[in-house]
Write an enzyme that holds these catalytic residues in place. Structure first.
Site, PDB file in Angstrom:
ATOM      1  N   ILE A 139       0.847  -1.202   0.000  1.00  0.00           N
ATOM      2  CA  ILE A 139       0.000   0.000   0.000  1.00  0.00           C
ATOM      3  C   ILE A 139       0.876   1.243   0.000  1.00  0.00           C
ATOM      4  O   ILE A 139       0.431   2.311  -0.371  1.00  0.00           O
ATOM      5  CB  ILE A 139      -0.973   0.047   1.206  1.00  0.00           C
ATOM      6  CG1 ILE A 139      -0.225   0.112   2.550  1.00  0.00           C
ATOM      7  CG2 ILE A 139      -1.955  -1.110   1.171  1.00  0.00           C
ATOM      8  CD1 ILE A 139      -1.107   0.553   3.704  1.00  0.00           C
ATOM      9  N   ASP A 140       2.146   1.108   0.416  1.00  0.00           N
ATOM     10  CA  ASP A 140       3.010   2.286   0.579  1.00  0.00           C
ATOM     11  C   ASP A 140       3.496   2.856  -0.763  1.00  0.00           C
ATOM     12  O   ASP A 140       3.951   3.995  -0.814  1.00  0.00           O
ATOM     13  CB  ASP A 140       4.244   1.930   1.428  1.00  0.00           C
ATOM     14  CG  ASP A 140       3.859   1.368   2.782  1.00  0.00           C
ATOM     15  OD1 ASP A 140       2.750   1.646   3.243  1.00  0.00           O
ATOM     16  OD2 ASP A 140       4.678   0.643   3.379  1.00  0.00           O
ATOM     17  N   ARG A 278      -9.190  17.346  16.639  1.00  0.00           N
ATOM     18  CA  ARG A 278      -9.388  15.904  16.843  1.00  0.00           C
ATOM     19  C   ARG A 278      -8.458  15.118  15.914  1.00  0.00           C
ATOM     20  O   ARG A 278      -8.054  15.617  14.876  1.00  0.00           O
ATOM     21  CB  ARG A 278     -10.823  15.503  16.525  1.00  0.00           C
ATOM     22  CG  ARG A 278     -11.854  16.105  17.450  1.00  0.00           C
ATOM     23  CD  ARG A 278     -11.841  15.386  18.799  1.00  0.00           C
ATOM     24  NE  ARG A 278     -12.981  15.778  19.605  1.00  0.00           N
ATOM     25  CZ  ARG A 278     -13.000  16.800  20.449  1.00  0.00           C
ATOM     26  NH1 ARG A 278     -11.917  17.544  20.608  1.00  0.00           N
ATOM     27  NH2 ARG A 278     -14.088  17.073  21.145  1.00  0.00           N
ATOM     28  N   ARG A 287      -5.483  -1.433   4.787  1.00  0.00           N
ATOM     29  CA  ARG A 287      -4.938  -2.684   4.258  1.00  0.00           C
ATOM     30  C   ARG A 287      -6.012  -3.739   4.006  1.00  0.00           C
ATOM     31  O   ARG A 287      -5.741  -4.758   3.354  1.00  0.00           O
ATOM     32  CB  ARG A 287      -3.908  -3.241   5.246  1.00  0.00           C
ATOM     33  CG  ARG A 287      -2.664  -2.397   5.405  1.00  0.00           C
ATOM     34  CD  ARG A 287      -1.414  -3.205   5.178  1.00  0.00           C
ATOM     35  NE  ARG A 287      -1.331  -4.358   6.027  1.00  0.00           N
ATOM     36  CZ  ARG A 287      -0.513  -4.473   7.072  1.00  0.00           C
ATOM     37  NH1 ARG A 287       0.293  -3.475   7.394  1.00  0.00           N
ATOM     38  NH2 ARG A 287      -0.483  -5.572   7.774  1.00  0.00           N
TER      39      ARG A 287
HETATM   40  O1  F6P Z   1       4.100  -1.559   4.677  1.00  0.00           O
HETATM   41  C1  F6P Z   1       2.725  -1.541   4.857  1.00  0.00           C
HETATM   42  C2  F6P Z   1       2.357  -0.992   6.209  1.00  0.00           C
HETATM   43  O2  F6P Z   1       0.954  -1.005   6.326  1.00  0.00           O
HETATM   44  C3  F6P Z   1       2.929   0.385   6.505  1.00  0.00           C
HETATM   45  O3  F6P Z   1       2.224   1.407   5.868  1.00  0.00           O
HETATM   46  C4  F6P Z   1       2.844   0.385   8.006  1.00  0.00           C
HETATM   47  O4  F6P Z   1       3.844   1.222   8.571  1.00  0.00           O
HETATM   48  C5  F6P Z   1       3.124  -1.026   8.380  1.00  0.00           C
HETATM   49  O5  F6P Z   1       2.860  -1.813   7.238  1.00  0.00           O
HETATM   50  C6  F6P Z   1       2.316  -1.546   9.536  1.00  0.00           C
HETATM   51  O6  F6P Z   1       2.754  -2.819   9.811  1.00  0.00           O
HETATM   52  P1  F6P Z   1       2.059  -3.750  10.892  1.00  0.00           P
HETATM   53  O7  F6P Z   1       0.791  -4.261  10.290  1.00  0.00           O
HETATM   54  O8  F6P Z   1       3.039  -4.818  11.121  1.00  0.00           O
HETATM   55  O9  F6P Z   1       1.792  -2.899  12.099  1.00  0.00           O
END
Ligand code: F6P
Length: 360
Positions: A139-140, A278, A287
């Site tokens: 997603i990044d 807020r 995700r």
């Molecule tokens: O790399 C995808 C991602 O969703 C990042 O945007 C986020 O920093 C990280 O994974 C979060 O990871 P986890 O689900 O292990 O907390």
């Protein structure tokens, strides 16, 4: 004897993983190859091996289904990242274990679907003689070599929808609302969603921010009669000269878990402007769920192209979405460094042209 390929998904999940699995399995079947899903990331290739046959029946409903039917692992034995930009070399026993697993399962090639971490593993496996191709997932959107990774469009759609919703409530209450989005050390999600969702301030890791600048934008809006402000902050954004804000302790392998900058920014805005502020942390909503139309098409193209690469014996390559259409790059080019937002690129310039503050 029927030829089989294996599919492995690694790292954090994202919308579209199942759509890629489906496309790879369907395109393989057309060539008379069987497909085997490896469960739980690369560890599924080690003893006791865990697999899922991906026959015709198993593919129903996968195009739209979120998550990954294969499960995934991003911090197990195969963790290849140990921090911001730091890679770990995997021990030879693990690399040999993958080869042995492939032999035992009768796999002549692997499709490795992953982001920077999982494709770093794939690169090491390739150098160790494992025939594989990569598919860029995250997603990044921070992988080099491809204009876009799958999952990104779906995450941006989720963040944009959140902004649309926050817009009406912020306006009704004359509040500042700060939306924290994911993206790790890249500001792609924040910038795309911020522009698409009409944010007033967008803070990204690539452009360190100053509170003075954020508050000036809020006050400028007040003067123009806009009593509310929407701020989007990427989890990896930070004040000029300050450290990243992290959520809790480092993981076992040392990679920081980003998170919490939204609350920090909110508190400072409220303190400095006196405006009720807020915070909304979008988190893993970005995700989950079904991929967007664009991602479904991209995943289908990526999966089909991965199978073409295998057929052509182009191992060590990653499928890529380029300005000239679908192509392939060496996995080593994709994982060498992160693809971050160019501070003077098209979208950042567009944001500035529309009067959006980037906090600098
Ligand atoms: O790399 C995808 C991602 O969703 C990042 O945007 C986020 O920093 C990280 O994974 C979060 O990871 P986890 O689900 O292990 O907390």
């Amino acid at each position: 004897m029927k030829k089989n390929i294996g599919i492995v998904t690694g790292g954090g999940d994202c919308p579209g993983l199942n759509a890629v699995i489906r496309a790879v399995a369907k395109a393989s079947a057309k060539r008379g190859w069987g497909c085997v899903g490896i469960l739980g990331g690369y560890e599924g290739l080690l003893e006791p091996r865990q697999t899922l046959p991906l026959d015709y029946q198993a593919l129903s409903g996968l195009l739209t289904r979120g998550g990954t039917i294969l499960g995934t692992a991003n911090r197990g034995k195969f963790a290849a990242k140990v921090g911001h930009g730091k890679k770990r070399s995997l021990p030879k026993e693990l690399l040999d274990g993958v080869k042995a697993g492939m032999d035992a399962l009768g796999l002549f090639a692997l499709v490795s679907i992953g982001g920077d971490g999982s494709l770093s593993i794939a690169q090491q496996l390739h150098q160790h003689g494992v025939p594989l191709v990569g598919v860029p997932k995250t997603i990044d959107n921070d992988l080099e070599g491809t204009m876009m990774t799958f999952g990104f469009d779906s995450a941006v759609a989720c963040a944009t929808d959140a902004l649309d919703r926050l817009h009406t409530t912020a306006e009704s209450h004359n509040r500042v609302i700060v939306l924290e989005v994911m993206g790790r050390y890249a500001g792609w999600i924040a910038l795309y969603a911020g522009v698409a969702g009409g944010a007033d301030v967008i803070l990204i890791p690539e452009i360190p921010f100053r509170y003075g600048s954020i508050c000036a934008k809020i006050q400028e809006r007040e003067k123009l009669g806009k009593k509310f402000t929407l701020v989007v902050v990427a989890e990896g954004a930070r004040e000029k000269g300050a450290a990243f804000v992290t959520a809790g302790a480092k993981t076992k392998i040392g990679e920081a878990r980003l998170g919490g900058i939204g609350a920090v920014v909110s508190a400072q805005i409220e303190k400095r402007t006196g405006k009720e502020t807020r915070t909304c942390v979008l988190g893993h909503l970005q995700r989950g769920g079904s991929p967007t139309t664009f991602d479904r098409a991209l995943c289908s193209m990526f999966g089909a192209t991965a199978v073409e690469l295998i057929a052509a014996g182009e191992f060590g390559k990653m499928v890529a979405f380029t300005s000239r259409g679908l192509g392939a790059v060496n996995i080593s080019e994709a994982v060498g460094r992160l693809k971050t937002v160019p501070p003077n690129g098209n979208l950042a310039r567009t944001a500035r042209a529309l009067g959006i503050s980037l906090g600098d």
